[in-house]
Design an enzyme around this catalytic site. Structure first.
Site, PDB file in Angstrom:
ATOM      1  N   ASP A 108       4.060  -7.964 -11.436  1.00 33.47           N
ATOM      2  CA  ASP A 108       3.147  -7.587 -12.315  1.00 33.47           C
ATOM      3  C   ASP A 108       1.603  -7.625 -11.850  1.00 33.47           C
ATOM      4  OD1 ASP A 108       1.616  -6.831 -14.632  1.00 33.47           O
ATOM      5  OD2 ASP A 108       2.217  -8.602 -15.729  1.00 33.47           O
TER       6      ASP A 108
ATOM      7  N   LYS B 163      -5.068  -8.056 -12.444  1.00 30.97           N
ATOM      8  CA  LYS B 163      -5.068  -9.431 -12.536  1.00 30.97           C
ATOM      9  C   LYS B 163      -5.999  -9.918 -11.514  1.00 30.97           C
ATOM     10  CE  LYS B 163      -0.461 -10.213 -14.524  1.00 30.97           C
ATOM     11  NZ  LYS B 163      -0.944 -10.989 -15.847  1.00 30.97           N
TER      12      LYS B 163
ATOM     13  N   ARG C  32       5.496  -5.520 -23.154  1.00 31.65           N
ATOM     14  CA  ARG C  32       5.970  -4.862 -24.426  1.00 31.65           C
ATOM     15  C   ARG C  32       6.057  -3.584 -24.526  1.00 31.65           C
ATOM     16  NH1 ARG C  32       0.279  -7.164 -26.773  1.00 31.65           N
ATOM     17  NH2 ARG C  32       0.802  -8.748 -25.177  1.00 31.65           N
TER      18      ARG C  32
HETATM   19  N1  BES Z   1       3.628 -11.231 -17.324  1.00 33.79           N
HETATM   20  C1  BES Z   1       2.236 -11.412 -18.030  1.00 33.79           C
HETATM   21  C2  BES Z   1       2.273 -12.733 -18.947  1.00 33.79           C
HETATM   22  C3  BES Z   1       2.050 -13.965 -18.105  1.00 33.79           C
HETATM   23  C4  BES Z   1       0.987 -14.243 -17.624  1.00 33.79           C
HETATM   24  C5  BES Z   1       3.400 -14.792 -17.895  1.00 33.79           C
HETATM   25  C6  BES Z   1       0.661 -15.438 -16.584  1.00 33.79           C
HETATM   26  C7  BES Z   1       3.185 -16.050 -17.226  1.00 33.79           C
HETATM   27  C8  BES Z   1       1.748 -16.284 -16.560  1.00 33.79           C
HETATM   28  C9  BES Z   1       2.216 -10.228 -18.919  1.00 33.79           C
HETATM   29  O1  BES Z   1       2.537  -8.948 -18.567  1.00 33.79           O
HETATM   30  C10 BES Z   1       0.706  -9.998 -19.131  1.00 33.79           C
HETATM   31  O2  BES Z   1       0.012  -9.922 -18.077  1.00 33.79           O
HETATM   32  N2  BES Z   1       0.252 -10.463 -20.337  1.00 33.79           N
HETATM   33  C11 BES Z   1      -1.211 -10.371 -20.662  1.00 33.79           C
HETATM   34  C12 BES Z   1      -1.260  -9.775 -22.213  1.00 33.79           C
HETATM   35  C13 BES Z   1      -2.598  -9.595 -22.481  1.00 33.79           C
HETATM   36  C14 BES Z   1      -3.406  -8.462 -21.621  1.00 33.79           C
HETATM   37  C15 BES Z   1      -2.791  -9.101 -23.946  1.00 33.79           C
HETATM   38  C16 BES Z   1      -1.678 -11.899 -20.895  1.00 33.79           C
HETATM   39  O3  BES Z   1      -1.104 -12.885 -21.182  1.00 33.79           O
HETATM   40  O4  BES Z   1      -2.865 -12.089 -20.229  1.00 33.79           O
HETATM   41 ZN    ZN Z   2       3.971  -9.154 -17.329  1.00 33.85          ZN
HETATM   42 MN    MN Z   3       1.130  -8.103 -17.360  1.00 33.42          MN
END
Ligand code: BES
Ligand code: ZN
Ligand code: MN
Length: 505
Positions: A271, A278, A352
């Site tokens: 991801d 990110k 999601r």
């Molecule tokens: N895989 C990530 C969630 C995550 C981030 C798990 C860091 C463990 C450590 C997920 O896909 C994600 O990026 N979620 C975002 C959602 C936001 C953009 C609403 C997040 O948590 O920042």
């Molecule tokens: Zn993710």
């Molecule tokens: Mn993500």
């Protein structure tokens, strides 16, 4: 590591080491007292010196006690007797393993099943012991050209048990081994880097698991998903050259008429965030974004080993979230398999987007219950840290079952609310919903999004962002929540017992 159960007295066993507990304030456990008696008070003597005070986490190796068959007696501190609960028991097992692994012993007998642990039965204690030891014994050595050989001496663990407890201990041991091996599979897949553990690799591993245990495995390709209309899942994979896979595995442990439990695991093999890229630090850890998928495979492995009388279908949507010329843009609108439209305001909220189509797809199996498992939100780490997984859902009994399984397994989970009031955070001016709900309650709004695809299904969601792996010096996948899920299914299996209430007509 091999395990066996024996009822022999501790001073008679011819093994490399015998482990017995000592409570705080130097009180010998029953097995320690028996050894002490056989050796003419040698242990009492040792404890009197103050070298072993029974403090939690402490251990002491004593060599060649008189009239004792083993050459090493390992004393393990248990802490105060009155406080010996679930986690203190697990800590004692870990200390025992660590202490023995530090010696040259090739086999060791643990006399810990006799301890009174707040009402836990022998099966539970044997299960926890086997699971903890397999957990500790795991190494990811696939890419080490010179593997470390530490602790390679220890090959066999004997669980010492009193007469009459053998069958129960055996039952717990089998479950603990199944869970331990399921966790190892989940850890191994989680630890593999994104350049190896691709969606295609995950699909191959699912096929291999199916072959090992006679599960039916089916893999949908991109063109199949296009035909079905999985516009949401497909939007996530667009920027990647790795082909997406939708993997389903069916384990039939109960009769054909028994409706299955569906386990849906997020399988993002890497991801990056996509166009909503990110930040750089720790981005490597996003190889763990398929730990939900890995936990589904690990759980199926355990179910099959145990021949649990339940039906389980695993559904794993898998792809890679990459930026690129074809990648989804913030603001893009897609149509999910359910027909509902989604405005993608942040391409990093991709979990999601693949889960919603998998949830809709899972309806074709007419599941009795659906549980999705996902490393879904960083916000869940803020809420619950690395101790508990987040639990949300639309069905009280199902949530209660999962919470109970979390409690018995020690693989903790804690509930967050899914109240209607949160839903409006997902409002969109351009589609049926947005894929993000802003910063407040990020874990809850992610679950709110999923709830819109789970209507009419008894559904629960486990956010494992904080529990699926460890960061820092001990970086690596944990194998969670395999213990929780297997306990959940074991409880269902014994409740249904092959017959049962909620059958298909
Ligand atoms: N895989 C990530 C969630 C995550 C981030 C798990 C860091 C463990 C450590 C997920 O896909 C994600 O990026 N979620 C975002 C959602 C936001 C953009 C609403 C997040 O948590 O920042
Ligand atoms: Zn993710
Ligand atoms: Mn993500």
């Amino acid at each position: 590591m091999d395990f066996s159960i024996k009822t022999a007295a501790p001073h008679k066993l011819k093994v490399g080491a015998v482990v017995v507990g000592v409570f705080e304030d130097r009180k010998l456990s029953a097995a320690a007292a028996r050894l002490d008696e056989a050796s003419g008070g040698a242990l009492a003597e040792l404890v009197k010196t103050g070298d072993m005070k029974g403090k939690k986490g402490s251990s002491l190796v004593a060599h060649r006690l008189p009239k004792v068959a083993t050459s090493r007696v390992v004393l393990v501190g248990l802490g105060p007797q009155a406080e010996l609960g679930d986690s203190a028991y697990r800590a004692a097992v870990q200390t025992a393993y660590q202490a023995v692994a530090g010696t040259g012993a090739q086999d060791a007998a643990l006399y810990l099943l006799e301890l009174a642990v707040n009402g836990r039965d022998t099966a539970w204690k044997a299960l926890q012991a086997a699971k903890e030891i397999l957990d500790r014994d795991y190494r990811f050595s696939r890419f080490k050209t010179q593997p470390k050989t530490e602790s390679a001496n220890l090959r066999h663990i004997v669980l010492g048990v009193e007469d009459g407890g053998k069958a129960e201990a055996q039952r717990g041991l089998q479950a603990g081994l199944a869970i331990g091996h399921g966790m190892s599979l989940a850890k191994e897949l989680g630890n593999l880097p994104g350049n190896i553990c691709t969606p295609t690799y995950l699909a191959e591993q699912a096929q291999a698991l199916g072959k090992r245990h006679g599960l039916k495995v089916e893999v949908l390709e991109r063109k199949d998903m296009e035909k079905l209309g999985m516009g949401s899942l497909l939007s996530v994979t667009q920027g990647s050259i790795q082909p997406p896979k939708l993997i389903t595995l069916s384990y039939q442990g109960a009769g054909r008429k028994q409706r299955p439990v569906a386990l849906i695991g997020k399988g993002i093999t890497f991801d990056t965030g996509g166009i909503s890229l990110k930040p750089g630090p720790e981005m490597d850890e996003m190889k763990f974004d398929m730990c939900g998928a890995a936990s589904v495979l690990g759980t199926l492995e355990a179910c099959a080993r145990l021949r649990l009388p339940v039906n389980v279908v695993g559904v794993i949507p898998s792809c890679e979230n990459m930026p690129g010329g074809r990648a989804t843009r913030p603001g893009d609108v897609v149509t999910s398999l359910s027909g509902q439209t989604i405005e993608i305001l942040n391409t990093d909220a991709e979990g999601r987007l693949i889960l919603c189509d998998a949830l809709t797809y899972a309806r074709r199996f007419d599941p009795e219950a659906v549980v999705d498992i996902a490393t879904l939100t960083g916000a869940c780490i803020i809420a619950l840290g690395h101790v508990a997984s987040g639990l949300m859902g639309n069905d009280e009994p199902l949530s209660a079952e999962l919470l109970a399984a979390a409690e018995t397994s020690g693989d903790r989970a804690w509930r967050l609310p899914l109240w209607e009031e949160y839903q409006e955070q997902l409002n969109s001016n351009f589609a049926d919903m947005a894929n993000i709900g802003g910063r407040p309650a990020g874990t809850v709004t992610a679950a709110c999004f999923l709830s819109r695809f789970s209507k009419g299904l008894p559904w629960a969601h486990l956010d494992i962002a904080g529990t699926a792996w460890k960061s820092g010096k001990e970086k690596g996948a944990t194998g969670r929540p395999v213990p929780l899920l297997v306990h959940f299914l074991m409880a269902r299996a014994s409740r249904q017992g092959g017959g049962g209430a909620r059958r298909r007509e």
